[in-house]
Design a protein around this motif. Structure first.
Motif, PDB file in Angstrom:
ATOM      1  N   THR A 179     -41.052 -40.332  46.316  1.00  0.00           N
ATOM      2  CA  THR A 179     -40.788 -41.390  47.468  1.00  0.00           C
ATOM      3  C   THR A 179     -41.319 -42.572  46.428  1.00  0.00           C
ATOM      4  O   THR A 179     -41.849 -42.618  45.598  1.00  0.00           O
ATOM      5  CB  THR A 179     -41.984 -41.282  48.264  1.00  0.00           C
ATOM      6  OG1 THR A 179     -41.830 -40.175  49.313  1.00  0.00           O
ATOM      7  CG2 THR A 179     -41.720 -42.659  49.190  1.00  0.00           C
ATOM      8  N   ARG A 180     -40.252 -43.537  46.608  1.00  0.00           N
ATOM      9  CA  ARG A 180     -40.543 -44.809  45.950  1.00  0.00           C
ATOM     10  C   ARG A 180     -40.481 -45.997  47.059  1.00  0.00           C
ATOM     11  O   ARG A 180     -39.329 -45.855  47.856  1.00  0.00           O
ATOM     12  CB  ARG A 180     -39.200 -44.975  44.811  1.00  0.00           C
ATOM     13  CG  ARG A 180     -39.722 -45.772  43.692  1.00  0.00           C
ATOM     14  CD  ARG A 180     -40.768 -45.005  42.913  1.00  0.00           C
ATOM     15  NE  ARG A 180     -40.855 -45.908  41.775  1.00  0.00           N
ATOM     16  CZ  ARG A 180     -41.955 -45.502  40.727  1.00  0.00           C
ATOM     17  NH1 ARG A 180     -42.718 -44.286  41.211  1.00  0.00           N
ATOM     18  NH2 ARG A 180     -42.444 -45.935  39.600  1.00  0.00           N
ATOM     19  N   ASP A 254     -36.432 -49.391  41.586  1.00  0.00           N
ATOM     20  CA  ASP A 254     -37.214 -50.242  40.696  1.00  0.00           C
ATOM     21  C   ASP A 254     -36.732 -51.360  40.099  1.00  0.00           C
ATOM     22  O   ASP A 254     -37.647 -52.363  39.799  1.00  0.00           O
ATOM     23  CB  ASP A 254     -37.918 -49.426  39.326  1.00  0.00           C
ATOM     24  CG  ASP A 254     -38.831 -48.273  39.672  1.00  0.00           C
ATOM     25  OD1 ASP A 254     -39.344 -48.257  40.994  1.00  0.00           O
ATOM     26  OD2 ASP A 254     -39.251 -47.258  38.827  1.00  0.00           O
ATOM     27  N   THR A 255     -35.491 -51.743  40.185  1.00  0.00           N
ATOM     28  CA  THR A 255     -34.999 -52.565  39.759  1.00  0.00           C
ATOM     29  C   THR A 255     -34.929 -53.708  40.916  1.00  0.00           C
ATOM     30  O   THR A 255     -34.661 -55.095  40.632  1.00  0.00           O
ATOM     31  CB  THR A 255     -33.228 -52.517  39.450  1.00  0.00           C
ATOM     32  OG1 THR A 255     -32.549 -52.114  40.503  1.00  0.00           O
ATOM     33  CG2 THR A 255     -33.168 -51.576  38.301  1.00  0.00           C
ATOM     34  N   VAL A 256     -35.332 -53.647  42.012  1.00  0.00           N
ATOM     35  CA  VAL A 256     -35.239 -54.513  43.158  1.00  0.00           C
ATOM     36  C   VAL A 256     -36.303 -55.542  42.930  1.00  0.00           C
ATOM     37  O   VAL A 256     -37.446 -55.091  42.660  1.00  0.00           O
ATOM     38  CB  VAL A 256     -35.460 -53.812  44.573  1.00  0.00           C
ATOM     39  CG1 VAL A 256     -35.429 -55.069  45.630  1.00  0.00           C
ATOM     40  CG2 VAL A 256     -34.364 -52.757  44.981  1.00  0.00           C
ATOM     41  N   GLU A 269     -27.573 -54.498  54.060  1.00  0.00           N
ATOM     42  CA  GLU A 269     -26.325 -53.811  53.531  1.00  0.00           C
ATOM     43  C   GLU A 269     -25.967 -54.246  52.238  1.00  0.00           C
ATOM     44  O   GLU A 269     -25.588 -53.310  51.237  1.00  0.00           O
ATOM     45  CB  GLU A 269     -25.039 -54.034  54.392  1.00  0.00           C
ATOM     46  CG  GLU A 269     -25.330 -53.190  55.882  1.00  0.00           C
ATOM     47  CD  GLU A 269     -25.956 -54.172  56.809  1.00  0.00           C
ATOM     48  OE1 GLU A 269     -26.002 -53.767  57.890  1.00  0.00           O
ATOM     49  OE2 GLU A 269     -26.837 -55.165  56.532  1.00  0.00           O
ATOM     50  N   ARG A 270     -25.898 -55.756  51.969  1.00  0.00           N
ATOM     51  CA  ARG A 270     -25.450 -56.064  50.733  1.00  0.00           C
ATOM     52  C   ARG A 270     -26.589 -55.564  49.678  1.00  0.00           C
ATOM     53  O   ARG A 270     -26.220 -55.342  48.405  1.00  0.00           O
ATOM     54  CB  ARG A 270     -25.469 -57.606  50.694  1.00  0.00           C
ATOM     55  CG  ARG A 270     -24.352 -58.160  51.279  1.00  0.00           C
ATOM     56  CD  ARG A 270     -24.161 -59.588  51.423  1.00  0.00           C
ATOM     57  NE  ARG A 270     -24.264 -60.088  50.151  1.00  0.00           N
ATOM     58  CZ  ARG A 270     -24.421 -61.572  49.846  1.00  0.00           C
ATOM     59  NH1 ARG A 270     -24.885 -62.305  50.738  1.00  0.00           N
ATOM     60  NH2 ARG A 270     -24.655 -61.751  48.592  1.00  0.00           N
ATOM     61  N   LEU A 271     -27.631 -55.354  49.856  1.00  0.00           N
ATOM     62  CA  LEU A 271     -28.688 -55.022  48.866  1.00  0.00           C
ATOM     63  C   LEU A 271     -28.308 -53.453  48.548  1.00  0.00           C
ATOM     64  O   LEU A 271     -28.503 -53.188  47.323  1.00  0.00           O
ATOM     65  CB  LEU A 271     -30.238 -55.166  49.451  1.00  0.00           C
ATOM     66  CG  LEU A 271     -31.316 -54.513  48.805  1.00  0.00           C
ATOM     67  CD1 LEU A 271     -31.366 -55.281  47.322  1.00  0.00           C
ATOM     68  CD2 LEU A 271     -32.673 -54.481  49.260  1.00  0.00           C
ATOM     69  N   LEU A 272     -28.066 -52.753  49.598  1.00  0.00           N
ATOM     70  CA  LEU A 272     -27.691 -51.233  49.226  1.00  0.00           C
ATOM     71  C   LEU A 272     -26.656 -51.261  48.362  1.00  0.00           C
ATOM     72  O   LEU A 272     -26.296 -50.370  47.518  1.00  0.00           O
ATOM     73  CB  LEU A 272     -27.748 -50.450  50.737  1.00  0.00           C
ATOM     74  CG  LEU A 272     -29.289 -50.446  51.335  1.00  0.00           C
ATOM     75  CD1 LEU A 272     -28.822 -49.718  52.902  1.00  0.00           C
ATOM     76  CD2 LEU A 272     -29.982 -49.579  50.450  1.00  0.00           C
ATOM     77  N   VAL A 273     -25.501 -52.005  48.635  1.00  0.00           N
ATOM     78  CA  VAL A 273     -24.439 -51.827  48.074  1.00  0.00           C
ATOM     79  C   VAL A 273     -24.585 -52.374  46.511  1.00  0.00           C
ATOM     80  O   VAL A 273     -24.331 -51.822  45.607  1.00  0.00           O
ATOM     81  CB  VAL A 273     -23.256 -52.927  48.333  1.00  0.00           C
ATOM     82  CG1 VAL A 273     -22.063 -53.029  47.511  1.00  0.00           C
ATOM     83  CG2 VAL A 273     -22.866 -52.326  49.959  1.00  0.00           C
ATOM     84  N   ARG A 274     -25.507 -53.321  46.160  1.00  0.00           N
ATOM     85  CA  ARG A 274     -25.882 -53.702  44.889  1.00  0.00           C
ATOM     86  C   ARG A 274     -26.749 -52.588  44.127  1.00  0.00           C
ATOM     87  O   ARG A 274     -26.331 -52.408  42.953  1.00  0.00           O
ATOM     88  CB  ARG A 274     -27.007 -54.731  44.855  1.00  0.00           C
ATOM     89  CG  ARG A 274     -26.389 -56.236  45.245  1.00  0.00           C
ATOM     90  CD  ARG A 274     -27.743 -57.075  44.906  1.00  0.00           C
ATOM     91  NE  ARG A 274     -27.117 -58.485  45.376  1.00  0.00           N
ATOM     92  CZ  ARG A 274     -27.738 -59.653  45.200  1.00  0.00           C
ATOM     93  NH1 ARG A 274     -28.981 -59.608  44.794  1.00  0.00           N
ATOM     94  NH2 ARG A 274     -27.139 -60.870  45.565  1.00  0.00           N
ATOM     95  N   LEU A 275     -27.425 -51.595  45.011  1.00  0.00           N
ATOM     96  CA  LEU A 275     -28.098 -50.630  44.362  1.00  0.00           C
ATOM     97  C   LEU A 275     -27.322 -49.423  44.051  1.00  0.00           C
ATOM     98  O   LEU A 275     -27.328 -48.620  43.258  1.00  0.00           O
ATOM     99  CB  LEU A 275     -29.256 -50.064  45.301  1.00  0.00           C
ATOM    100  CG  LEU A 275     -30.427 -51.410  45.241  1.00  0.00           C
ATOM    101  CD1 LEU A 275     -31.833 -50.811  46.346  1.00  0.00           C
ATOM    102  CD2 LEU A 275     -31.121 -51.418  43.993  1.00  0.00           C
TER     103      LEU A 275
END
Length: 339
Positions: A179-180, A254-256, A269-275
């Motif tokens: 888990t992270r 870990d880059t968040v 949603e935009r955060l998930l697309v970035r990742l």
């Protein structure tokens, strides 16, 4: 007994893909990334966490710490697949010696922090970090399915670590699920024409878990390089036998950065697309979160009825017993002869 805290699994048949449009503020958004065999949740809290933190006029360091605990509880509590309660509670020797965050399915959350104001205000800003405020003690995660079901609890030591690190330890030791977790709390400043500047608290978090169909793909829990047996890369703490998919997913989370989790203009949603844009990510129906306390006049009266006559006499002042809810600050007044 370890607590069966549910994984971030949105595959329940009752859960449908989210409708078009961003997840609302004060919600937790489940997601999955099939190519990496990971599932997770993104929390975005605004008015709910702001109301809880402002209600008690907490110092800013205490607000940030309690905000992190609220986000973590929201992500774990909304994963419950049954009616019940999920509670996060700390007991430590730090300036903040107790935190209680209580989530009741499907969407009610309340929270409270007990702290030594003088000790907190005496700490330099550079030292008033969450791990320093907590000190030494333990954190308990409790799942309560009601009076007719067994209650489960998992306990993790607090020894100067952050709530993120404690969550990693819990899932590695008790659930054995890689888990992270990332948590962040911040203030958003705004100013309307002709009005003084104002601020509001926001909190966010993201959690991913590695849940492959083949259990043998899950390596043993991470070990500190100095304590690890052979087969561990001493430089970055990654086991040689760790699954590449999990290593990639963990590295992406870990880059968040903190501001990405509290930015009013960045939707989950935009955060998930970035990742995960290179792998593809699927989101599911968001779970709303509401600032709601469970206290009531009837519950308080029932609680008072359990005290002896002598104890109730000691509580009585000017013919009244006054009870204040630590969570929502509601005040209940009773005539001595009522209870």
């Amino acid at each position: 007994m370890s607590s069966p805290v549910p994984s971030s699994n949105p595959s329940d048949p009752a859960v449908k893909p989210a409708a078009i449009g961003p997840a609302p503020v004060d919600s937790v958004l489940p997601f999955s990334v099939s190519p990496l065999d990971v599932r997770g949740r993104v929390a975005l809290l605004g008015p709910a966490v702001d109301a809880i933190l402002k209600r008690h006029d907490y110092p800013k360091p205490v607000s940030r710490l309690l905000g992190e605990a609220i986000v973590l509880t929201a992500m774990l509590g909304t994963a419950l697949k049954f009616e019940g309660r999920f509670t996060l509670q700390t007991a430590t020797d730090g300036a903040v010696d107790m935190i209680v965050v209580d989530f009741e399915t499907p969407d009610r959350i309340r929270a409270y922090a007990r702290f030594d104001r003088d000790a907190v205000e005496a700490m330099p800003a550079s030292e008033a970090q969450p791990e320093r405020l907590l000190g030494q003690g333990h954190l308990a995660l409790t799942v309560d399915q009601g009076v007719h079901m067994q209650r489960y609890q998992g306990i993790v030591a607090l020894d100067g670590t952050t709530l993120e690190e404690v969550a990693h330890q819990y899932f590695a030791q008790s659930e054995q699920i890689p888990t992270r977790v990332r948590l962040a709390v911040g203030e958003v400043m705004s100013r309307q024409p002709g009005e003084a500047p104002s601020h509001a608290w926001r909190a966010g978090g993201v959690m991913v878990q590695f849940l492959p169909e083949a259990p043998d793909r899950i390596a043993h829990r991470d070990l500190a390089p100095g304590d690890a047996p052979g087969g561990l890369d001493d430089e970055d703490g990654i086991r040689e036998d760790e699954d590449d998919a999990w290593v990639e997913a963990r590295a992406l989370v870990d880059t968040v950065e903190d501001h990405e989790l509290t930015d009013p203009d960045l939707t989950p949603e935009r955060l998930l697309v970035r990742l995960f844009h290179e792998r593809g990510v699927r989101v599911y129906e968001p779970h709303p979160i509401h600032d709601r306390c469970r206290c009531s006049r009837e519950k308080v009266e029932s609680m008072l009825a359990q005290f002896s006559e002598e104890e109730k006499t000691d509580m009585t002042v000017d013919g009244e017993i006054v009870v204040t809810c630590e969570f929502c600050s509601s005040v209940y007044r009773f005539r001595a002869d009522e209870v």
